[in-house]
Design an enzyme around this catalytic site. Sequence first.
Site, PDB file in Angstrom:
ATOM      1  N   ARG A  77       9.337 -33.714 -38.654  1.00  0.00           N
ATOM      2  CA  ARG A  77       9.701 -34.662 -37.581  1.00  0.00           C
ATOM      3  C   ARG A  77       8.517 -35.576 -37.240  1.00  0.00           C
ATOM      4  O   ARG A  77       7.393 -35.144 -37.095  1.00  0.00           O
ATOM      5  CB  ARG A  77      10.122 -33.915 -36.324  1.00  0.00           C
ATOM      6  CG  ARG A  77      10.307 -34.865 -35.131  1.00  0.00           C
ATOM      7  CD  ARG A  77      10.987 -34.261 -33.953  1.00  0.00           C
ATOM      8  NE  ARG A  77      10.468 -32.981 -33.574  1.00  0.00           N
ATOM      9  CZ  ARG A  77      11.113 -32.131 -32.779  1.00  0.00           C
ATOM     10  NH1 ARG A  77      12.305 -32.446 -32.321  1.00  0.00           N
ATOM     11  NH2 ARG A  77      10.585 -30.983 -32.456  1.00  0.00           N
ATOM     12  N   ARG A 135      17.950 -23.862 -19.793  1.00  0.00           N
ATOM     13  CA  ARG A 135      17.275 -23.052 -20.810  1.00  0.00           C
ATOM     14  C   ARG A 135      17.077 -21.619 -20.347  1.00  0.00           C
ATOM     15  O   ARG A 135      16.550 -20.804 -21.100  1.00  0.00           O
ATOM     16  CB  ARG A 135      15.899 -23.659 -21.066  1.00  0.00           C
ATOM     17  CG  ARG A 135      15.799 -24.482 -22.325  1.00  0.00           C
ATOM     18  CD  ARG A 135      14.409 -25.058 -22.340  1.00  0.00           C
ATOM     19  NE  ARG A 135      13.942 -25.276 -23.656  1.00  0.00           N
ATOM     20  CZ  ARG A 135      13.963 -26.475 -24.251  1.00  0.00           C
ATOM     21  NH1 ARG A 135      14.450 -27.520 -23.633  1.00  0.00           N
ATOM     22  NH2 ARG A 135      13.475 -26.596 -25.450  1.00  0.00           N
ATOM     23  N   ARG A 189       7.769 -21.140 -29.642  1.00  0.00           N
ATOM     24  CA  ARG A 189       8.986 -21.776 -29.097  1.00  0.00           C
ATOM     25  C   ARG A 189      10.242 -21.040 -29.557  1.00  0.00           C
ATOM     26  O   ARG A 189      11.188 -20.859 -28.794  1.00  0.00           O
ATOM     27  CB  ARG A 189       9.054 -23.251 -29.525  1.00  0.00           C
ATOM     28  CG  ARG A 189       8.087 -24.118 -28.725  1.00  0.00           C
ATOM     29  CD  ARG A 189       7.849 -25.461 -29.393  1.00  0.00           C
ATOM     30  NE  ARG A 189       9.039 -26.285 -29.487  1.00  0.00           N
ATOM     31  CZ  ARG A 189       9.150 -27.312 -30.328  1.00  0.00           C
ATOM     32  NH1 ARG A 189       8.162 -27.637 -31.131  1.00  0.00           N
ATOM     33  NH2 ARG A 189      10.261 -28.020 -30.350  1.00  0.00           N
ATOM     34  N   ARG A 204       4.503 -34.409 -32.864  1.00  0.00           N
ATOM     35  CA  ARG A 204       4.368 -33.823 -31.525  1.00  0.00           C
ATOM     36  C   ARG A 204       3.375 -32.663 -31.541  1.00  0.00           C
ATOM     37  O   ARG A 204       3.355 -31.892 -32.497  1.00  0.00           O
ATOM     38  CB  ARG A 204       5.737 -33.314 -31.049  1.00  0.00           C
ATOM     39  CG  ARG A 204       6.570 -34.360 -30.350  1.00  0.00           C
ATOM     40  CD  ARG A 204       7.992 -33.958 -30.085  1.00  0.00           C
ATOM     41  NE  ARG A 204       8.235 -32.618 -29.578  1.00  0.00           N
ATOM     42  CZ  ARG A 204       9.431 -32.135 -29.278  1.00  0.00           C
ATOM     43  NH1 ARG A 204      10.510 -32.906 -29.424  1.00  0.00           N
ATOM     44  NH2 ARG A 204       9.585 -30.913 -28.830  1.00  0.00           N
ATOM     45  N   LYS A 212      19.404 -31.304 -31.544  1.00  0.00           N
ATOM     46  CA  LYS A 212      20.048 -31.613 -30.251  1.00  0.00           C
ATOM     47  C   LYS A 212      19.816 -33.078 -29.875  1.00  0.00           C
ATOM     48  O   LYS A 212      20.753 -33.793 -29.524  1.00  0.00           O
ATOM     49  CB  LYS A 212      19.483 -30.716 -29.126  1.00  0.00           C
ATOM     50  CG  LYS A 212      19.635 -29.240 -29.366  1.00  0.00           C
ATOM     51  CD  LYS A 212      19.130 -28.423 -28.189  1.00  0.00           C
ATOM     52  CE  LYS A 212      17.648 -28.524 -27.946  1.00  0.00           C
ATOM     53  NZ  LYS A 212      16.819 -27.957 -29.042  1.00  0.00           N
TER      54      LYS A 212
HETATM   55  P1  AP5 Z   1      15.806 -33.106 -33.144  1.00  0.00           P
HETATM   56  O1  AP5 Z   1      17.069 -33.857 -32.921  1.00  0.00           O
HETATM   57  O2  AP5 Z   1      14.534 -33.648 -32.599  1.00  0.00           O
HETATM   58  O3  AP5 Z   1      15.977 -31.589 -32.682  1.00  0.00           O
HETATM   59  P2  AP5 Z   1      15.975 -30.972 -31.225  1.00  0.00           P
HETATM   60  O4  AP5 Z   1      16.930 -29.841 -31.246  1.00  0.00           O
HETATM   61  O5  AP5 Z   1      16.172 -32.023 -30.181  1.00  0.00           O
HETATM   62  O6  AP5 Z   1      14.487 -30.418 -31.218  1.00  0.00           O
HETATM   63  P3  AP5 Z   1      13.371 -30.304 -30.101  1.00  0.00           P
HETATM   64  O7  AP5 Z   1      12.206 -29.683 -30.821  1.00  0.00           O
HETATM   65  O8  AP5 Z   1      13.128 -31.601 -29.398  1.00  0.00           O
HETATM   66  O9  AP5 Z   1      13.974 -29.279 -29.143  1.00  0.00           O
HETATM   67  P4  AP5 Z   1      13.272 -28.412 -28.142  1.00  0.00           P
HETATM   68  O10 AP5 Z   1      14.411 -27.837 -27.408  1.00  0.00           O
HETATM   69  O11 AP5 Z   1      12.300 -27.422 -28.669  1.00  0.00           O
HETATM   70  O12 AP5 Z   1      12.308 -29.430 -27.381  1.00  0.00           O
HETATM   71  P5  AP5 Z   1      12.440 -30.239 -26.029  1.00  0.00           P
HETATM   72  O13 AP5 Z   1      11.935 -31.587 -26.282  1.00  0.00           O
HETATM   73  O14 AP5 Z   1      13.763 -30.062 -25.385  1.00  0.00           O
HETATM   74  O15 AP5 Z   1      15.666 -32.890 -34.736  1.00  0.00           O
HETATM   75  C1  AP5 Z   1      14.513 -32.295 -35.303  1.00  0.00           C
HETATM   76  C2  AP5 Z   1      14.153 -33.032 -36.620  1.00  0.00           C
HETATM   77  O16 AP5 Z   1      15.179 -32.788 -37.564  1.00  0.00           O
HETATM   78  C3  AP5 Z   1      14.053 -34.562 -36.484  1.00  0.00           C
HETATM   79  O17 AP5 Z   1      13.017 -35.018 -37.315  1.00  0.00           O
HETATM   80  C4  AP5 Z   1      15.415 -35.075 -36.992  1.00  0.00           C
HETATM   81  O18 AP5 Z   1      15.295 -36.353 -37.603  1.00  0.00           O
HETATM   82  C5  AP5 Z   1      15.779 -34.010 -38.005  1.00  0.00           C
HETATM   83  N1  AP5 Z   1      17.213 -33.741 -38.099  1.00  0.00           N
HETATM   84  C6  AP5 Z   1      18.113 -33.676 -37.064  1.00  0.00           C
HETATM   85  N2  AP5 Z   1      19.336 -33.350 -37.521  1.00  0.00           N
HETATM   86  C7  AP5 Z   1      19.200 -33.186 -38.872  1.00  0.00           C
HETATM   87  C8  AP5 Z   1      20.117 -32.843 -39.919  1.00  0.00           C
HETATM   88  N3  AP5 Z   1      21.424 -32.584 -39.688  1.00  0.00           N
HETATM   89  N4  AP5 Z   1      19.629 -32.758 -41.197  1.00  0.00           N
HETATM   90  C9  AP5 Z   1      18.321 -32.989 -41.446  1.00  0.00           C
HETATM   91  N5  AP5 Z   1      17.399 -33.340 -40.502  1.00  0.00           N
HETATM   92  C10 AP5 Z   1      17.844 -33.419 -39.228  1.00  0.00           C
HETATM   93  O19 AP5 Z   1      11.398 -29.423 -25.117  1.00  0.00           O
HETATM   94  C11 AP5 Z   1      10.010 -29.455 -25.386  1.00  0.00           C
HETATM   95  C12 AP5 Z   1       9.289 -28.559 -24.374  1.00  0.00           C
HETATM   96  O20 AP5 Z   1       9.499 -29.049 -23.031  1.00  0.00           O
HETATM   97  C13 AP5 Z   1       9.758 -27.095 -24.314  1.00  0.00           C
HETATM   98  O21 AP5 Z   1       9.124 -26.294 -25.297  1.00  0.00           O
HETATM   99  C14 AP5 Z   1       9.348 -26.709 -22.893  1.00  0.00           C
HETATM  100  O22 AP5 Z   1       7.961 -26.467 -22.797  1.00  0.00           O
HETATM  101  C15 AP5 Z   1       9.647 -27.979 -22.102  1.00  0.00           C
HETATM  102  N6  AP5 Z   1      11.027 -27.986 -21.573  1.00  0.00           N
HETATM  103  C16 AP5 Z   1      12.024 -28.856 -21.902  1.00  0.00           C
HETATM  104  N7  AP5 Z   1      13.151 -28.564 -21.233  1.00  0.00           N
HETATM  105  C17 AP5 Z   1      12.866 -27.477 -20.467  1.00  0.00           C
HETATM  106  C18 AP5 Z   1      13.628 -26.678 -19.570  1.00  0.00           C
HETATM  107  N8  AP5 Z   1      14.927 -26.929 -19.328  1.00  0.00           N
HETATM  108  N9  AP5 Z   1      13.012 -25.630 -18.975  1.00  0.00           N
HETATM  109  C19 AP5 Z   1      11.707 -25.351 -19.192  1.00  0.00           C
HETATM  110  N10 AP5 Z   1      10.932 -26.068 -20.036  1.00  0.00           N
HETATM  111  C20 AP5 Z   1      11.513 -27.119 -20.671  1.00  0.00           C
END
Ligand code: AP5
Length: 217
Positions: free
Chosen positions: A127, A88, A171, A160, A13
């Site tokens: 990552r 979410r 997660r 991370r 994402k």
């Molecule tokens: P990346 O682009 O980082 O993936 P992502 O989907 O953004 O992954 P996240 O782990 O950041 O998502 P998340 O939803 O768990 O975490 P968030 O930060 O929102 O890609 C991942 C890896 O793959 C990278 O190394 C990239 O280079 C690689 N890659 C990408 N595309 C690729 C491809 N096509 N081929 C190969 N490699 C590829 O949230 C973190 C925490 O914050 C949550 O757990 C929660 O505690 C809190 N939080 C955040 N938002 C909320 C909310 N709305 N409500 C409640 N808690 C929340």
Amino acid sequence: MILIIFGPPGAGKGTQAILISENYNMIHISTGNILRSAVKEGTGLGELAKSYMDNGELVPDDVVIGIIKDEIKKSISGNGFLLDGFPRTIPQAEALDRMLNSEQLKVNDVLSIEVTDEEIIKRISGRRVCEKCGAMYHNSFDPSREKGMCDNCGENLYQRDDDKEDVVRTRLQVYREQTEPLKQYYENADLLSEVDGLGTIEEVSDRIEKVLKSMAK
Ligand code: AP5
């Protein structure tokens, strides 16, 4: 244009959101990035969020909805915005609808990035993130030029805390139980576009581009 980029942890994402926001001059609002900055700065919000994030659980709805309200207010006059990691839960989605309705705005599309659990584990385990500028890399799929160092600012890359295996498992479970039901919510609203998230970053980006172009017609 108001877009939501949706999908399980590690689906790509953030990676795709950066590309879309650059191509379409849109503001990228990532609740994960906002919460991680607050943790780094040691603010009250950061202290509260840290315990949830470290355990792979969701930060309470009222806290995240408060953050999004402020971000949307700041972003309303621009060229549109892209929500990454929000909503979410169903209450978050309903709160977003109310916020946008009150400004005579609405979500234009929800891009749901579809990947397998096996791929999620590969992406998350490799990552690495820059501790200074937040730029993101992958050990195998998108490596930095010099191992362990950021291409943009030369600072160290780190893993991370919530990318450790046991936290990733939580997660994923939280995603299935609390977040995945949102697909039906947006399907019912005729806003859901499923995008195959397997393949290279460029291949996924091309598929998203096709969806966005078809919306413009
Ligand atoms: P990346 O682009 O980082 O993936 P992502 O989907 O953004 O992954 P996240 O782990 O950041 O998502 P998340 O939803 O768990 O975490 P968030 O930060 O929102 O890609 C991942 C890896 O793959 C990278 O190394 C990239 O280079 C690689 N890659 C990408 N595309 C690729 C491809 N096509 N081929 C190969 N490699 C590829 O949230 C973190 C925490 O914050 C949550 O757990 C929660 O505690 C809190 N939080 C955040 N938002 C909320 C909310 N709305 N409500 C409640 N808690 C929340």
